[in-house]
Design a protein around this motif. Structure first.
Motif: not given
Length: 190
Positions: A2-19
């Motif tokens: 899901v992070g691939i299409v994300q354009d918000d860096v805060r959300r990218l870091l959140a998805y990264s945290g899940v990973a």
């Protein structure tokens, strides 16, 4: 994914945290929750995440709810030190060799492999490649896109300390992981 299409860096870091939670659980799944590799991972990822959030807060403001990827365009020209620090932290979270993230991932994957979870390690490696693409995308925006005209405030002194410490942990424990691994092993003896 899901992070691939994300354009918000805060959300990218959140998805990264899940990973990253999943990567940590890879080591725990093998029945080794007290393994030094697991605690090494927790320690270095925590520091990297604090540093990454400090960069995002510096760029977008601590109270902002969004940090558009486009606001990172040309950050290397507007705040080179901020861009370089964020790049090192992202590459560390991606698990690039010579960073503490590589040592951490290698450690938990090794524990899982030895525990008979080969399929889980392969799945985690695929997830790592996807995460690397996501982190690389942010780095490309910072270095290869033209900056907008918005000025970026220089980080506060305490934020600079956080960034320097996070970058040092990412690099130093990537090159010399033994002291932190030994500390983790001694703190939680098996």
């Amino acid at each position: 994914v899901v992070g691939i299409v994300q354009d918000d860096v805060r959300r990218l870091l959140a998805y990264s945290g899940v990973a990253h939670a999943g990567f940590i659980l890879t080591g725990i799944a093998a029945g080794a929750p007290a393994a030094p590799a697991v605690w090494f991972y927790v320690a270095v990822y925590t520091v990297q995440l604090v540093g990454a959030v400090a960069v995002v807060a510096t760029l977008g403001g601590a109270d902002a709810s969004r940090s558009a990827l486009s606001s990172f365009a040309g950050l290397s020209k507007r705040q080179p030190l901020l861009a370089a620090t964020f790049s090192v932290l992202l590459l560390g979270m991606a698990g690039l060799p010579l960073t503490s993230g590589f040592v951490a991932k290698f450690g938990v994957f090794q524990v899982a492999w030895q525990g008979g979870f080969e399929w889980l390690v392969i799945l985690a490696l695929v997830a790592s490649v996807i995460a690397f693409f996501i982190y690389l995308r942010v780095i490309v925006v910072m270095y290869m896109q033209e900056p907008d005209d918005a000025e970026v405030a220089s980080p506060a002194v305490h934020t600079k300390w956080v960034l320097w410490i996070a970058m040092a942990v990412t690099v130093v424990f990537g090159l010399f992981p033994v002291p932190l691994l030994a500390m983790a092993a001694n703190a939680l003896p098996l």
